[in-house]
Design an enzyme around this catalytic site. Structure first.
Site, PDB file in Angstrom:
ATOM      1  N   HIS A   1      -9.987   1.614  -6.122  1.00  0.00           N
ATOM      2  CA  HIS A   1     -10.846   2.788  -5.985  1.00  0.00           C
ATOM      3  C   HIS A   1     -11.760   2.987  -7.185  1.00  0.00           C
ATOM      4  O   HIS A   1     -11.676   3.993  -7.879  1.00  0.00           O
ATOM      5  CB  HIS A   1     -10.035   4.055  -5.690  1.00  0.00           C
TER       6      HIS A   1
ATOM      7  N   HIS B   1      -2.016  14.978   2.105  1.00  0.00           N
ATOM      8  CA  HIS B   1      -1.226  16.094   1.578  1.00  0.00           C
ATOM      9  C   HIS B   1      -1.417  17.228   2.582  1.00  0.00           C
ATOM     10  O   HIS B   1      -2.510  17.358   3.150  1.00  0.00           O
ATOM     11  CB  HIS B   1      -1.755  16.563   0.214  1.00  0.00           C
TER      12      HIS B   1
ATOM     13  N   HIS C   1      -4.350   1.197 -10.910  1.00  0.00           N
ATOM     14  CA  HIS C   1      -4.961   2.525 -10.967  1.00  0.00           C
ATOM     15  C   HIS C   1      -5.566   2.638 -12.360  1.00  0.00           C
ATOM     16  O   HIS C   1      -4.858   2.860 -13.339  1.00  0.00           O
ATOM     17  CB  HIS C   1      -3.933   3.637 -10.724  1.00  0.00           C
TER      18      HIS C   1
ATOM     19  N   ASP D   1      -7.617   4.484   0.080  1.00  0.00           N
ATOM     20  CA  ASP D   1      -6.848   5.481  -0.685  1.00  0.00           C
ATOM     21  C   ASP D   1      -6.658   6.746   0.147  1.00  0.00           C
ATOM     22  O   ASP D   1      -6.569   7.850  -0.403  1.00  0.00           O
ATOM     23  CB  ASP D   1      -7.517   5.797  -2.023  1.00  0.00           C
TER      24      ASP D   1
ATOM     25  N   HIS E   1      -1.985   5.198   1.508  1.00  0.00           N
ATOM     26  CA  HIS E   1      -0.754   5.993   1.338  1.00  0.00           C
ATOM     27  C   HIS E   1      -0.258   6.418   2.708  1.00  0.00           C
ATOM     28  O   HIS E   1      -0.958   7.139   3.426  1.00  0.00           O
ATOM     29  CB  HIS E   1      -1.029   7.236   0.485  1.00  0.00           C
TER      30      HIS E   1
ATOM     31  N   LYS F   1       1.848  -2.685  -8.009  1.00  0.00           N
ATOM     32  CA  LYS F   1       0.961  -1.582  -8.346  1.00  0.00           C
ATOM     33  C   LYS F   1       1.233  -1.071  -9.747  1.00  0.00           C
ATOM     34  O   LYS F   1       2.375  -0.735 -10.087  1.00  0.00           O
ATOM     35  CB  LYS F   1       1.177  -0.452  -7.322  1.00  0.00           C
TER      36      LYS F   1
ATOM     37  N   HIS G   1      -5.751  -0.393   0.469  1.00  0.00           N
ATOM     38  CA  HIS G   1      -5.109   0.641  -0.375  1.00  0.00           C
ATOM     39  C   HIS G   1      -4.854   1.867   0.494  1.00  0.00           C
ATOM     40  O   HIS G   1      -5.780   2.605   0.815  1.00  0.00           O
ATOM     41  CB  HIS G   1      -6.021   1.011  -1.554  1.00  0.00           C
TER      42      HIS G   1
HETATM   43  O1  DOR Z   1      -6.266  11.037  -4.950  1.00  0.00           O
HETATM   44  C1  DOR Z   1      -5.269  10.358  -5.049  1.00  0.00           C
HETATM   45  N1  DOR Z   1      -4.166  10.578  -4.308  1.00  0.00           N
HETATM   46  N2  DOR Z   1      -5.265   9.369  -5.954  1.00  0.00           N
HETATM   47  C2  DOR Z   1      -4.163   8.667  -6.235  1.00  0.00           C
HETATM   48  O2  DOR Z   1      -4.228   7.816  -7.070  1.00  0.00           O
HETATM   49  C3  DOR Z   1      -2.881   8.979  -5.557  1.00  0.00           C
HETATM   50  C4  DOR Z   1      -3.091   9.646  -4.287  1.00  0.00           C
HETATM   51  C5  DOR Z   1      -1.823  10.241  -3.731  1.00  0.00           C
HETATM   52  O3  DOR Z   1      -0.803   9.570  -3.698  1.00  0.00           O
HETATM   53  O4  DOR Z   1      -1.871  11.392  -3.297  1.00  0.00           O
HETATM   54 ZN    ZN Z   2      -3.974   5.660  -4.062  1.00  0.00          ZN
END
Ligand code: DOR
Ligand code: ZN
Length: 345
Positions: free
Chosen positions: A175, A252, A137, A248, A16, A100, A14
Protein backbone atom coordinates in the site's frame (compact mmCIF):
# COMPACT_ATOMS: atom_id res chain seq x y z
CA UNK A 1 -22.82 -0.85 -28.25
CA UNK A 2 -21.78 -1.47 -24.65
CA UNK A 3 -18.14 -0.97 -23.97
CA UNK A 4 -16.72 -4.03 -22.24
CA UNK A 5 -13.45 -5.67 -21.38
CA UNK A 6 -12.64 -9.29 -20.51
CA UNK A 7 -9.58 -9.95 -18.38
CA UNK A 8 -8.08 -12.85 -16.47
CA UNK A 9 -9.71 -13.31 -13.10
CA UNK A 10 -7.96 -10.84 -10.75
CA UNK A 11 -6.23 -11.43 -7.41
CA UNK A 12 -5.92 -9.24 -4.35
CA UNK A 13 -2.33 -9.15 -3.07
CA UNK A 14 -3.23 -7.65 0.34
CA UNK A 15 -6.48 -8.44 2.09
CA UNK A 16 -7.88 -8.47 5.64
CA UNK A 17 -10.52 -11.14 6.16
CA UNK A 18 -10.54 -11.19 9.99
CA UNK A 19 -12.17 -14.20 11.65
CA UNK A 20 -15.50 -15.51 12.94
CA UNK A 21 -18.63 -13.55 12.04
CA UNK A 22 -16.68 -10.85 10.20
CA UNK A 23 -14.85 -13.41 8.04
CA UNK A 24 -18.14 -15.03 7.12
CA UNK A 25 -19.63 -11.70 6.05
CA UNK A 26 -16.69 -10.23 4.12
CA UNK A 27 -15.27 -13.31 2.38
CA UNK A 28 -17.99 -13.53 -0.32
CA UNK A 29 -17.41 -9.85 -1.15
CA UNK A 30 -13.88 -10.71 -2.27
CA UNK A 31 -14.50 -14.22 -3.62
CA UNK A 32 -17.20 -12.91 -5.97
CA UNK A 33 -14.57 -11.36 -8.27
CA UNK A 34 -11.14 -12.43 -7.07
CA UNK A 35 -9.50 -15.82 -7.54
CA UNK A 36 -6.95 -15.53 -4.75
CA UNK A 37 -5.77 -13.12 -2.10
CA UNK A 38 -2.77 -12.69 0.15
CA UNK A 39 -4.37 -12.94 3.58
CA UNK A 40 -3.09 -10.62 6.27
CA UNK A 41 -2.11 -12.32 9.54
CA UNK A 42 -2.94 -9.51 12.00
CA UNK A 43 -5.58 -11.45 13.90
CA UNK A 44 -5.80 -11.36 17.69
CA UNK A 45 -3.64 -13.31 18.49
CA UNK A 46 -1.60 -13.00 15.27
CA UNK A 47 -0.85 -15.83 12.83
CA UNK A 48 2.76 -16.48 13.81
CA UNK A 49 3.34 -20.17 13.01
CA UNK A 50 2.70 -22.60 10.20
CA UNK A 51 0.17 -24.44 12.37
CA UNK A 52 -1.80 -21.24 13.04
CA UNK A 53 -1.73 -20.39 9.31
CA UNK A 54 -3.03 -23.85 8.42
CA UNK A 55 -5.86 -23.55 10.94
CA UNK A 56 -6.76 -20.06 9.70
CA UNK A 57 -6.77 -21.30 6.10
CA UNK A 58 -9.20 -24.05 7.11
CA UNK A 59 -11.50 -21.51 8.78
CA UNK A 60 -11.46 -19.34 5.64
CA UNK A 61 -12.32 -22.28 3.39
CA UNK A 62 -15.07 -23.36 5.80
CA UNK A 63 -16.58 -19.85 5.61
CA UNK A 64 -16.66 -19.86 1.80
CA UNK A 65 -20.23 -20.17 0.51
CA UNK A 66 -21.12 -23.25 -1.59
CA UNK A 67 -20.28 -22.81 -5.23
CA UNK A 68 -17.71 -20.03 -4.76
CA UNK A 69 -14.08 -20.65 -5.63
CA UNK A 70 -11.34 -18.78 -3.84
CA UNK A 71 -7.81 -19.63 -2.80
CA UNK A 72 -6.45 -17.94 0.32
CA UNK A 73 -2.68 -17.38 0.06
CA UNK A 74 -1.49 -17.48 3.63
CA UNK A 75 1.11 -15.32 5.34
CA UNK A 76 2.99 -15.46 8.61
CA UNK A 77 3.24 -12.50 10.95
CA UNK A 78 6.94 -11.82 11.55
CA UNK A 79 7.95 -11.41 15.18
CA UNK A 80 11.32 -11.21 16.89
CA UNK A 81 10.74 -14.86 17.90
CA UNK A 82 9.83 -16.26 14.47
CA UNK A 83 11.39 -19.68 14.02
CA UNK A 84 13.18 -20.00 10.65
CA UNK A 85 12.65 -23.74 10.40
CA UNK A 86 8.89 -23.50 11.04
CA UNK A 87 8.68 -20.75 8.43
CA UNK A 88 10.73 -22.73 5.89
CA UNK A 89 8.55 -25.82 6.43
CA UNK A 90 5.35 -23.78 5.99
CA UNK A 91 6.76 -22.42 2.74
CA UNK A 92 8.01 -25.78 1.48
CA UNK A 93 4.59 -27.35 2.02
CA UNK A 94 3.04 -24.64 -0.20
CA UNK A 95 0.93 -23.25 2.64
CA UNK A 96 2.64 -19.92 3.20
CA UNK A 97 3.31 -17.54 0.31
CA UNK A 98 4.72 -14.52 2.15
CA UNK A 99 5.78 -13.17 5.52
CA UNK A 100 4.39 -9.90 6.84
CA UNK A 101 6.52 -7.31 8.56
CA UNK A 102 4.68 -4.88 10.81
CA UNK A 103 6.86 -2.44 12.69
CA UNK A 104 5.53 -2.74 16.26
CA UNK A 105 2.75 -0.23 16.85
CA UNK A 106 2.39 0.85 13.21
CA UNK A 107 -1.24 -0.16 12.76
CA UNK A 108 -4.15 -2.43 13.78
CA UNK A 109 -2.93 -5.39 15.87
CA UNK A 110 0.74 -4.73 15.25
CA UNK A 111 1.86 -4.83 18.88
CA UNK A 112 3.66 -8.17 18.32
CA UNK A 113 5.57 -6.74 15.36
CA UNK A 114 9.26 -6.00 15.07
CA UNK A 115 11.04 -3.44 17.28
CA UNK A 116 14.65 -4.39 16.71
CA UNK A 117 15.26 -5.22 13.06
CA UNK A 118 18.59 -6.88 13.88
CA UNK A 119 16.67 -9.60 15.66
CA UNK A 120 14.95 -10.72 12.45
CA UNK A 121 18.09 -10.71 10.27
CA UNK A 122 18.56 -14.53 10.35
CA UNK A 123 14.91 -15.07 9.39
CA UNK A 124 15.20 -12.61 6.51
CA UNK A 125 18.34 -14.38 5.33
CA UNK A 126 16.48 -17.69 5.37
CA UNK A 127 13.66 -16.11 3.36
CA UNK A 128 16.11 -14.80 0.75
CA UNK A 129 17.61 -18.28 0.50
CA UNK A 130 14.29 -20.05 -0.04
CA UNK A 131 12.64 -17.31 -2.13
CA UNK A 132 9.87 -16.43 0.32
CA UNK A 133 8.76 -12.80 -0.18
CA UNK A 134 8.54 -10.24 2.63
CA UNK A 135 5.46 -7.99 2.61
CA UNK A 136 6.26 -4.76 4.37
CA UNK A 137 4.05 -2.27 6.16
CA UNK A 138 6.44 0.58 5.47
CA UNK A 139 5.97 3.14 8.20
CA UNK A 140 8.23 4.09 11.07
CA UNK A 141 6.50 4.46 14.38
CA UNK A 142 8.77 6.95 16.16
CA UNK A 143 6.62 9.50 17.95
CA UNK A 144 8.71 12.41 16.66
CA UNK A 145 8.15 11.53 12.99
CA UNK A 146 5.14 13.25 11.46
CA UNK A 147 2.55 10.70 10.37
CA UNK A 148 2.62 12.04 6.80
CA UNK A 149 6.40 11.41 6.62
CA UNK A 150 6.43 7.91 8.06
CA UNK A 151 6.63 6.06 4.75
CA UNK A 152 9.46 8.16 3.35
CA UNK A 153 11.46 7.87 6.57
CA UNK A 154 10.87 4.10 6.70
CA UNK A 155 12.36 3.70 3.23
CA UNK A 156 15.57 5.47 4.25
CA UNK A 157 15.97 4.17 7.77
CA UNK A 158 14.63 0.63 7.59
CA UNK A 159 13.77 -0.71 4.15
CA UNK A 160 16.88 0.25 2.25
CA UNK A 161 19.24 -1.02 4.99
CA UNK A 162 17.30 -4.32 5.20
CA UNK A 163 17.47 -4.83 1.44
CA UNK A 164 21.17 -3.97 1.30
CA UNK A 165 21.91 -6.35 4.17
CA UNK A 166 19.87 -9.18 2.65
CA UNK A 167 20.63 -9.51 -1.05
CA UNK A 168 18.12 -11.61 -2.93
CA UNK A 169 15.28 -10.94 -0.48
CA UNK A 170 12.10 -10.36 -2.46
CA UNK A 171 10.15 -7.48 -0.96
CA UNK A 172 6.66 -6.11 -1.54
CA UNK A 173 6.20 -2.54 -0.37
CA UNK A 174 2.58 -2.70 0.56
CA UNK A 175 0.00 0.00 0.00
CA UNK A 176 2.46 2.65 -1.09
CA UNK A 177 1.10 6.16 -0.64
CA UNK A 178 3.89 8.51 -1.70
CA UNK A 179 6.04 9.67 -4.58
CA UNK A 180 8.97 8.49 -2.41
CA UNK A 181 7.56 4.95 -2.54
CA UNK A 182 7.14 5.07 -6.31
CA UNK A 183 10.66 6.48 -6.76
CA UNK A 184 12.15 3.78 -4.57
CA UNK A 185 10.50 1.06 -6.64
CA UNK A 186 11.57 2.73 -9.87
CA UNK A 187 15.19 2.99 -8.71
CA UNK A 188 15.47 -0.69 -7.83
CA UNK A 189 15.32 -4.11 -9.42
CA UNK A 190 12.71 -6.80 -9.94
CA UNK A 191 13.23 -8.18 -6.42
CA UNK A 192 11.13 -5.23 -5.31
CA UNK A 193 7.42 -4.83 -6.04
CA UNK A 194 4.69 -2.64 -4.63
CA UNK A 195 0.99 -2.94 -4.08
CA UNK A 196 -1.38 -0.02 -4.46
CA UNK A 197 -4.89 0.10 -2.99
CA UNK A 198 -8.02 1.28 -4.79
CA UNK A 199 -8.68 3.92 -2.15
CA UNK A 200 -5.22 5.49 -2.39
CA UNK A 201 -5.83 5.94 -6.12
CA UNK A 202 -8.93 7.97 -5.21
CA UNK A 203 -8.53 9.96 -2.00
CA UNK A 204 -5.98 12.44 -0.76
CA UNK A 205 -5.73 13.83 2.76
CA UNK A 206 -8.27 16.56 2.10
CA UNK A 207 -10.93 13.90 1.69
CA UNK A 208 -10.33 12.87 5.30
CA UNK A 209 -10.19 16.31 6.88
CA UNK A 210 -11.94 19.01 4.86
CA UNK A 211 -15.55 19.85 5.71
CA UNK A 212 -15.64 17.64 8.81
CA UNK A 213 -13.65 14.56 9.74
CA UNK A 214 -14.49 11.47 7.65
CA UNK A 215 -13.58 8.38 9.65
CA UNK A 216 -14.35 6.03 6.76
CA UNK A 217 -11.49 7.58 4.77
CA UNK A 218 -9.03 7.04 7.61
CA UNK A 219 -6.63 4.19 6.95
CA UNK A 220 -2.94 3.47 7.40
CA UNK A 221 -0.77 4.53 5.80
CA UNK A 222 -2.91 7.64 5.83
CA UNK A 223 -3.68 9.20 2.42
CA UNK A 224 -1.20 11.94 1.51
CA UNK A 225 -1.25 15.13 -0.59
CA UNK A 226 -2.87 15.17 -4.03
CA UNK A 227 0.53 15.21 -5.77
CA UNK A 228 1.27 11.82 -4.21
CA UNK A 229 -2.08 10.36 -5.27
CA UNK A 230 -1.29 11.42 -8.85
CA UNK A 231 2.06 9.60 -8.68
CA UNK A 232 0.31 6.44 -7.49
CA UNK A 233 -2.18 6.66 -10.33
CA UNK A 234 0.66 7.10 -12.81
CA UNK A 235 2.52 4.11 -11.39
CA UNK A 236 -0.55 1.84 -11.32
CA UNK A 237 -1.50 2.68 -14.91
CA UNK A 238 2.09 2.66 -16.24
CA UNK A 239 2.16 -1.01 -17.20
CA UNK A 240 5.31 -1.47 -15.07
CA UNK A 241 4.99 -5.08 -13.84
CA UNK A 242 6.33 -4.20 -10.38
CA UNK A 243 3.00 -2.60 -9.40
CA UNK A 244 -0.04 -4.67 -8.61
CA UNK A 245 -3.34 -4.41 -6.78
CA UNK A 246 -3.42 -5.03 -3.05
CA UNK A 247 -6.67 -3.59 -1.75
CA UNK A 248 -5.89 -3.56 1.98
CA UNK A 249 -9.66 -3.90 2.28
CA UNK A 250 -9.89 -3.72 6.08
CA UNK A 251 -13.34 -4.17 7.59
CA UNK A 252 -14.19 -2.56 10.90
CA UNK A 253 -17.75 -2.15 12.15
CA UNK A 254 -19.17 1.35 11.80
CA UNK A 255 -19.17 1.64 15.61
CA UNK A 256 -15.44 1.06 15.66
CA UNK A 257 -14.81 3.60 12.89
CA UNK A 258 -17.16 6.35 14.09
CA UNK A 259 -15.77 6.91 17.56
CA UNK A 260 -13.42 9.23 19.41
CA UNK A 261 -10.48 6.93 18.60
CA UNK A 262 -11.64 5.23 15.42
CA UNK A 263 -9.96 2.26 13.73
CA UNK A 264 -7.90 2.57 10.54
CA UNK A 265 -9.15 0.86 7.41
CA UNK A 266 -11.26 1.28 4.28
CA UNK A 267 -13.56 -1.55 3.29
CA UNK A 268 -13.35 -1.84 -0.50
CA UNK A 269 -13.88 -5.56 -1.17
CA UNK A 270 -17.40 -5.00 -2.48
CA UNK A 271 -16.60 -2.43 -5.17
CA UNK A 272 -12.87 -2.71 -5.83
CA UNK A 273 -13.11 -3.68 -9.49
CA UNK A 274 -15.50 -0.81 -10.26
CA UNK A 275 -13.25 1.64 -8.39
CA UNK A 276 -10.07 0.57 -10.13
CA UNK A 277 -11.65 0.34 -13.59
CA UNK A 278 -13.10 3.85 -13.19
CA UNK A 279 -9.69 5.28 -12.37
CA UNK A 280 -7.93 3.42 -15.19
CA UNK A 281 -10.62 4.52 -17.66
CA UNK A 282 -10.20 8.16 -16.62
CA UNK A 283 -6.48 7.81 -17.33
CA UNK A 284 -7.17 6.24 -20.74
CA UNK A 285 -5.39 3.12 -19.47
CA UNK A 286 -7.97 0.32 -19.70
CA UNK A 287 -5.36 -1.65 -21.66
CA UNK A 288 -3.20 -1.70 -18.51
CA UNK A 289 -5.94 -2.88 -16.15
CA UNK A 290 -5.38 -6.60 -16.63
CA UNK A 291 -1.67 -6.29 -15.89
CA UNK A 292 -2.31 -4.41 -12.65
CA UNK A 293 -5.09 -6.62 -11.27
CA UNK A 294 -4.45 -10.04 -12.81
CA UNK A 295 -0.96 -10.54 -14.25
CA UNK A 296 1.74 -8.59 -12.42
CA UNK A 297 1.02 -10.04 -8.98
CA UNK A 298 1.25 -13.71 -10.02
CA UNK A 299 4.41 -12.93 -11.97
CA UNK A 300 6.03 -11.38 -8.88
CA UNK A 301 5.02 -14.32 -6.68
CA UNK A 302 5.99 -16.91 -9.30
CA UNK A 303 2.43 -18.25 -9.49
CA UNK A 304 0.34 -19.04 -12.57
CA UNK A 305 -2.33 -16.55 -13.55
CA UNK A 306 -5.90 -17.58 -12.81
CA UNK A 307 -7.65 -19.84 -15.31
CA UNK A 308 -10.94 -17.99 -15.44
CA UNK A 309 -11.85 -14.52 -16.69
CA UNK A 310 -14.17 -11.71 -15.65
CA UNK A 311 -15.90 -9.22 -17.90
CA UNK A 312 -16.47 -5.59 -16.99
CA UNK A 313 -19.05 -3.54 -18.86
CA UNK A 314 -19.44 0.24 -18.88
CA UNK A 315 -22.85 1.78 -18.44
CA UNK A 316 -24.95 3.97 -16.16
CA UNK A 317 -23.88 4.43 -12.55
CA UNK A 318 -23.39 1.15 -10.68
CA UNK A 319 -25.33 0.77 -7.44
CA UNK A 320 -23.58 -0.73 -4.42
CA UNK A 321 -24.95 -1.25 -0.94
CA UNK A 322 -23.88 1.51 1.48
CA UNK A 323 -22.86 -1.17 3.95
CA UNK A 324 -22.76 -4.87 4.44
CA UNK A 325 -24.39 -6.43 7.48
CA UNK A 326 -22.35 -8.65 9.78
CA UNK A 327 -23.27 -10.30 13.06
CA UNK A 328 -20.87 -7.83 14.69
CA UNK A 329 -22.64 -4.83 13.14
CA UNK A 330 -22.68 -2.98 9.80
CA UNK A 331 -19.49 -2.31 7.81
CA UNK A 332 -19.62 0.69 5.50
CA UNK A 333 -18.51 0.11 1.91
CA UNK A 334 -15.96 2.64 0.62
CA UNK A 335 -17.71 5.55 -1.09
CA UNK A 336 -15.51 7.19 -3.73
CA UNK A 337 -17.73 10.28 -3.76
CA UNK A 338 -18.43 10.04 -7.49
CA UNK A 339 -20.41 7.63 -9.69
CA UNK A 340 -18.82 4.41 -10.91
CA UNK A 341 -19.59 3.13 -14.40
CA UNK A 342 -17.86 -0.24 -14.76
CA UNK A 343 -19.56 -3.33 -13.36
CA UNK A 344 -18.47 -6.94 -13.34
CA UNK A 345 -21.12 -8.74 -15.40
O1 DOR B 1 -5.88 0.92 7.40
C1 DOR B 1 -5.40 -0.13 7.75
N1 DOR B 1 -6.13 -1.10 8.32
N2 DOR B 1 -4.08 -0.31 7.60
C2 DOR B 1 -3.44 -1.37 8.10
O2 DOR B 1 -2.26 -1.45 7.94
C3 DOR B 1 -4.19 -2.39 8.87
C4 DOR B 1 -5.60 -2.40 8.54
C5 DOR B 1 -6.42 -3.20 9.52
O3 DOR B 1 -6.05 -4.32 9.84
O4 DOR B 1 -7.46 -2.71 9.94
ZN1 ZN C 1 -3.35 -4.10 5.58
Amino acid sequence: MTESITIRRPDDWHLHLRDGAMLKAVLPETARHFGRAIIMPNLVPPVVTGALAAAYRDRILAALPEGMHFEPLMTLYLTEDTDSSDLAAAHASGLVKAVKLYPAGATTNSASGVRDFNKVRPVLEKMAEIGLPLCVHGEVTDAEIDIFDREAVFIDRVLDPIRKATPGLRVVMEHITTRDGVQYVAANDTDLGATITAHHLIINRNHILVGGIKPHYYCLPVAKREEHRLELLKAATSGDPRYFLGTDSAPHTDDNKEMACGCAGCFTATNTMSLVAEMFDREGAMDKLEGFVSLNGPAFYGLPVNEGTITLAKGGPVEYPDKIETEDGPVRVFDPGFPLHWRVV
